[in-house]
Design an enzyme around this catalytic site. Structure first.
Site, PDB file in Angstrom:
ATOM      1  N   ARG A 289     -45.505 -32.763  -8.772  1.00 42.62           N
ATOM      2  CA  ARG A 289     -44.614 -31.721  -8.259  1.00 42.62           C
ATOM      3  C   ARG A 289     -43.784 -32.183  -7.053  1.00 42.62           C
ATOM      4  O   ARG A 289     -43.289 -31.369  -6.280  1.00 42.62           O
ATOM      5  CB  ARG A 289     -45.386 -30.443  -7.914  1.00 42.62           C
ATOM      6  CG  ARG A 289     -46.038 -29.773  -9.104  1.00 42.62           C
ATOM      7  CD  ARG A 289     -46.576 -28.403  -8.746  1.00 42.62           C
ATOM      8  NE  ARG A 289     -47.132 -27.729  -9.921  1.00 42.62           N
ATOM      9  CZ  ARG A 289     -48.415 -27.801 -10.273  1.00 42.62           C
ATOM     10  NH1 ARG A 289     -49.250 -28.518  -9.530  1.00 42.62           N
ATOM     11  NH2 ARG A 289     -48.855 -27.185 -11.327  1.00 42.62           N
ATOM     12  N   GLU A 403     -24.391 -27.474  -5.237  1.00 46.86           N
ATOM     13  CA  GLU A 403     -23.255 -27.450  -6.169  1.00 46.86           C
ATOM     14  C   GLU A 403     -22.966 -26.040  -6.700  1.00 46.86           C
ATOM     15  O   GLU A 403     -22.856 -25.819  -7.904  1.00 46.86           O
ATOM     16  CB  GLU A 403     -23.488 -28.436  -7.326  1.00 46.86           C
ATOM     17  CG  GLU A 403     -22.182 -28.814  -8.020  1.00 46.86           C
ATOM     18  CD  GLU A 403     -22.327 -29.968  -8.993  1.00 46.86           C
ATOM     19  OE1 GLU A 403     -21.310 -30.572  -9.334  1.00 46.86           O
ATOM     20  OE2 GLU A 403     -23.465 -30.270  -9.400  1.00 46.86           O
ATOM     21  N   ARG A 407     -18.859 -28.283  -3.523  1.00 47.85           N
ATOM     22  CA  ARG A 407     -19.351 -29.590  -3.960  1.00 47.85           C
ATOM     23  C   ARG A 407     -18.740 -30.007  -5.296  1.00 47.85           C
ATOM     24  O   ARG A 407     -18.686 -31.197  -5.621  1.00 47.85           O
ATOM     25  CB  ARG A 407     -20.882 -29.563  -4.054  1.00 47.85           C
ATOM     26  CG  ARG A 407     -21.490 -30.911  -4.415  1.00 47.85           C
ATOM     27  CD  ARG A 407     -22.965 -30.926  -4.145  1.00 47.85           C
ATOM     28  NE  ARG A 407     -23.590 -32.172  -4.524  1.00 47.85           N
ATOM     29  CZ  ARG A 407     -24.766 -32.605  -4.069  1.00 47.85           C
ATOM     30  NH1 ARG A 407     -25.427 -31.885  -3.193  1.00 47.85           N
ATOM     31  NH2 ARG A 407     -25.275 -33.751  -4.470  1.00 47.85           N
ATOM     32  N   ASN A 411     -16.544 -33.866  -8.356  1.00 44.96           N
ATOM     33  CA  ASN A 411     -16.479 -34.195  -9.783  1.00 44.96           C
ATOM     34  C   ASN A 411     -15.063 -34.540 -10.240  1.00 44.96           C
ATOM     35  O   ASN A 411     -14.799 -34.572 -11.448  1.00 44.96           O
ATOM     36  CB  ASN A 411     -17.023 -33.022 -10.607  1.00 44.96           C
ATOM     37  CG  ASN A 411     -18.510 -32.821 -10.377  1.00 44.96           C
ATOM     38  OD1 ASN A 411     -19.279 -33.763 -10.310  1.00 44.96           O
ATOM     39  ND2 ASN A 411     -18.910 -31.566 -10.218  1.00 44.96           N
ATOM     40  N   HIS A 414     -14.650 -36.573 -13.322  1.00 43.31           N
ATOM     41  CA  HIS A 414     -15.929 -36.733 -13.999  1.00 43.31           C
ATOM     42  C   HIS A 414     -16.030 -35.981 -15.322  1.00 43.31           C
ATOM     43  O   HIS A 414     -16.753 -36.414 -16.221  1.00 43.31           O
ATOM     44  CB  HIS A 414     -17.071 -36.290 -13.071  1.00 43.31           C
ATOM     45  CG  HIS A 414     -17.409 -37.314 -12.025  1.00 43.31           C
ATOM     46  ND1 HIS A 414     -16.485 -37.758 -11.102  1.00 43.31           N
ATOM     47  CD2 HIS A 414     -18.561 -37.978 -11.757  1.00 43.31           C
ATOM     48  CE1 HIS A 414     -17.061 -38.649 -10.309  1.00 43.31           C
ATOM     49  NE2 HIS A 414     -18.311 -38.805 -10.683  1.00 43.31           N
ATOM     50  N   HIS A 418     -17.371 -38.427 -18.141  1.00 41.95           N
ATOM     51  CA  HIS A 418     -18.634 -38.300 -18.855  1.00 41.95           C
ATOM     52  C   HIS A 418     -18.421 -38.276 -20.368  1.00 41.95           C
ATOM     53  O   HIS A 418     -19.238 -38.808 -21.132  1.00 41.95           O
ATOM     54  CB  HIS A 418     -19.382 -37.046 -18.392  1.00 41.95           C
ATOM     55  CG  HIS A 418     -19.938 -37.176 -16.998  1.00 41.95           C
ATOM     56  ND1 HIS A 418     -20.535 -36.137 -16.339  1.00 41.95           N
ATOM     57  CD2 HIS A 418     -19.996 -38.250 -16.161  1.00 41.95           C
ATOM     58  CE1 HIS A 418     -20.931 -36.554 -15.144  1.00 41.95           C
ATOM     59  NE2 HIS A 418     -20.611 -37.827 -15.018  1.00 41.95           N
ATOM     60  N   HIS A 430     -19.454 -46.522 -15.419  1.00 40.81           N
ATOM     61  CA  HIS A 430     -19.187 -45.200 -14.851  1.00 40.81           C
ATOM     62  C   HIS A 430     -17.930 -45.210 -13.968  1.00 40.81           C
ATOM     63  O   HIS A 430     -17.081 -44.330 -14.073  1.00 40.81           O
ATOM     64  CB  HIS A 430     -20.393 -44.734 -14.032  1.00 40.81           C
ATOM     65  CG  HIS A 430     -20.189 -43.401 -13.376  1.00 40.81           C
ATOM     66  ND1 HIS A 430     -20.060 -42.228 -14.080  1.00 40.81           N
ATOM     67  CD2 HIS A 430     -20.077 -43.065 -12.063  1.00 40.81           C
ATOM     68  CE1 HIS A 430     -19.889 -41.220 -13.243  1.00 40.81           C
ATOM     69  NE2 HIS A 430     -19.894 -41.702 -12.008  1.00 40.81           N
TER      70      HIS A 430
END
Length: 526
Positions: A289, A403, A407, A411, A414, A418, A430
C-alpha cells in the site's frame, strides 16, 4: 539572496578555516558559531561548559541556529556537536546547504598537535577519546547531505571542492497538499545519492530499480555511494524499453521486493529514464500500500518531465499510461553529468520537452533556445536550462497536483503523441512523438484562429534545429483519431486539446472539430 552554506564536522577537520575562505571567495559574510557564542557570553566555550554545563551551551546553540537560519548569504561554521541535534539540523537545512568535513582520527590527532604547538600528551588516551566521540556522532554526521573528505588534503583543496559543489548544486522545492520534497540538481549528484538519502531519513531497506542499459553505466557509482552511506541496496533490473512498461514487469518487481524482505519502512530508488521511473514509482505506490521512493533520472527527458510531479503509470495494449497512480517522491536527484553517455536520439527527446515547457510557461527559455540551439551545450548552460524547465513544471504541479485543472497544460502535444506511440507499437520515441504532437497542436490552433500567425513556424523551426521530427508518421488520419479516442485525458466521449496561443500562453479546450484535426494531420503527413 543565496541560501546559506553551513559547514560542520569534528574538531580538527578545518571547519572555521574552510568556511572563512569559502566566504571570502564567494563574497559572503562568515559566521563562526563558537566564536559568536563566546562574544555574546563574554567567556570561552570551555568556561561556559565548566560554569553552566552542557545543557546551557546547547540551548545557546539552538537559539543561534534559529537566528542564523532566518538570514541568507552566510557561510556558517558550526561547533562540532551543533548538528548532532536533529532539530538544529532541520532548522539549518531549511536555510541552505549542509556540508560535513570528514577526517581520519590519525590526521585529527596530528592537526591538533600542530594547532596546539606542542606534542600531545598521552596520545593513545586522546586517540581513544576522539574515536569514541566520532563513533557517537557518526550517525548524525552521516545525515549531512554533502560530505567532504579532508584527510591528506590542504585547506585550499577542501575550499575548492566545497565551492565546486556549491556552484554546481541547485535545490528546487516542490510543495503538494500533504507535504513537500526537494529536487537536488547539479553535477556529481549521483555520486552523493547515499549522503542525500541518509540526510533524508533512515530507511529500513533500500532497493534500486534500473535496467540492463543504465545499470552497467551508472550502477557502480550508485551502489558505491549507497554502501559508503551505510546502505546495502537490493538491485532490481528490468528490461529496457517502453514495450516492457507493463503490469507483468511490475509483478516481477514485487517478487524481488518480497524476496529482498522490503517492508513499509523501505525506499525504492528509480535509476533510469522515464520508463524506469514510471514502473518503479508505480511499484512503490502499490507495494504494501505504498513505500517511499526516490527519483534519479538519467535521461534529459526524465529530468525535466517524468521525475517531477508524482505521476507514475504503466501502459496497456490499448493505451499509454492507462494504469497509474499519484506517488510523490521523497526527493529527486538530477545529475546532468550522466547525460554525457546519453545517445543523441535520447538527448533530442529531452529537448522536445524543454521546448514544450518554454511554450507553456517560459518564453525567455524558448527564445534562448532559438538563439543557441545546441544539442550538447556547455555544462553550466545545460544545468541552467534544466533548472528553468523544471521550474516551469514545478509551478504548474504545485498549483494543480492531481491534474484537475491547470496541470493539463503540460499535455501540450501529448494527445496526438500518445496516439502516434500506440500506433507505432511504442517504437517511436516519446520525445519525438511529443515534438510532432506540438506541431499538430500549433497548426490546429492556427486553423482555428487562436494563435499568433508566426507561432507554428517558430515552433517547427526550433524543433528542426534540435533534429526533431515535425511531420506526422505514415498513419491514416482516421487511425490517429481513433488512437486519440483512447487517451486518458478525454472527458467522456470528448477529447481535450492543449493549444498554444502565444509563447507562455496555452489553453485547454474540448471545442475542436474532428474535421479540423483530420485536415491538419493530412496536411502534415503529405
Amino acid at each position: 539572496m543565496a541560501p546559506n552554506i553551513v559547514i560542520t564536522g569534528f574538531m580538527g577537520t578545518g571547519k572555521s578555516s574552510v568556511g572563512r575562505l569559502v566566504a571570502e571567495r564567494l563574497g559572503r559574510r562568515f559566521v563562526d558559531m563558537d566564536l559568536l557564542i563566546e562574544e555574546q557570553e563574554g567567556r570561552s566555550i570551555s568556561d561556559i561548559f565548566a560554569e553552566e554545563g552542557e545543557p546551557y551551551f546547547r540551548a545557546l546553540e539552538r537559539d543561534l541556529c534559529r537566528e542564523l537560519a532566518s538570514r541568507q548569504d552566510l557561510v556558517i561554521a558550526t561547533g562540532g556537536g551543533t548538528l548532532v541535534d536533529p532539530v538544529n539540523r532541520e532548522v539549518m537545512a531549511r536555510s541552505g546547504e549542509l556540508f560535513c568535513l570528514r577526517c581520519a582520527p590519525e590526521e585529527i590527532l596530528r592537526r591538533l598537535e600542530v594547532a596546539e604547538g606542542r606534542p600531545l600528551l598521552d596520545v593513545e588516551a586522546r586517540r581513544e577519546r576522539i574515536e569514541a566521540l566520532l563513533a557517537k556522532r557518526r550517525e548524525a554526521y552521516a545525515k549531512i547531505p554533502y560530505q567532504i573528505e579532508t584527510t591528506g588534503k590542504t585547506i585550499e583543496q577542501v575550499v575548492e571542492e566545497t565551492i565546486r559543489v556549491v556552484e554546481d548544486m541547485r535545490k528546487i522545492s516542490v510543495r503538494y497538499p500533504t507535504g513537500r520534497y526537494d529536487i537536488h540538481l547539479g553535477r556529481g549528484t549521483l555520486g552523493r545519492i547515499g549522503g542525500l538519502l541518509r540526510a533524508w531519513g533512515q530507511p529500513s531497506h533500500v532497493a534500486v530499480v534500473s535496467n540492463f542499459t543504465v545499470w552497467p553505466i551508472h550502477g557502480s557509482m550508485t551502489e558505491s555511494s549507497l554502501h559508503e552511506a551505510g546502505f546495502n541496496p537490493l538491485i532490481c533490473l528490468v528490461p529496457d524499453g517502453e514495450e516492457y512498461k507493463r503490469l507483468n514487469t511490475v509483478r516481477q518487481l514485487y517478487n524481488q521486493f518480497i524476496g529482498g524482505k522490503l517492508d513499509r519502512g523501505s525506499v525504492v530508488i528509480a535509476l533510469g529514464g522515464g520508463v524506469v521511473g514510471d514502473m518503479a514509482g508505480f511499484a512503490a505506490a502499490t507495494y504494501m500500500r505504498g513505500v517511499q521512493m526516490v527519483q534519479v533520472p538519467t535521461t534529459l527527458l526524465a529530468m525535466v518531465d517524468a521525475s517531477v510531479g508524482g505521476k507514475v503509470a504503466v501502459d496497456h495494449p490499448r493505451g499509454k499510461n492507462l494504469i497509474g497512480a499519484f506517488k510523490q517522491p521523497a526527493f529527486v536527484a538530477v545529475d546532468p553529468a550522466v547525460l554525457g553517455t546519453l545517445p543523441d536520439e535520447e538527448m533530442r527527446s529531452g529537448w522536445a520537452e524543454i521546448i514544450k515547457h518554454g511554450i507553456i510557461g517560459d518564453s525567455p527559455l524558448f527564445e534562448r533556445l532559438e538563439a543557441h540551439s545546441e544539442l550538447r551545450p556547455p555544462s553550466d548552460t545545460l544545468t541552467e536550462i534544466i533548472a528553468a524547465a523544471i521550474r516551469v513544471k514545478v509551478e504548474v504541479v504545485e498549483e494543480d497536483p492531481y491534474e484537475r485543472g491547470r496541470r493539463r497544460v503540460l499535455n501540450l502535444g501529448h494527445t496526438f503523441a500518445h496516439a502516434f506511440e500506440v500506433l507505432s507499437d511504442y517504437q517511436l520515441r516519446h520525445g519525438y512523438a511529443v515534438a510532432i504532437g506540438m506541431v499538430v497542436a500549433a497548426r490546429v490552433a492556427e486553423r482555428m484562429g487562436l494563435c499568433q500567425p508566426e507561432l507554428p513556424g517558430r515552433i517547427e523551426a526550433l524543433l528542426r534545429a534540435f533534429g526533431l521530427p515535425t511531420r506526422v508518421p505514415d498513419f491514416e488520419p482516421e487511425a490517429i483519431w481513433q488512437g486519440m479516442a483512447m487517451d486518458k485525458k478525454r472527458r467522456g466521449s470528448r477529447l481535450r486539446f492543449v493549444l498554444p496561443r502565444a509563447l507562455g500562453d496555452v489553453i485547454v479546450t474540448e471545442e475542436v472539430a474532428q474535421g479540423t484535426v483530420l485536415a491538419v494531420l493530412d496536411e502534415l503527413s503529405s
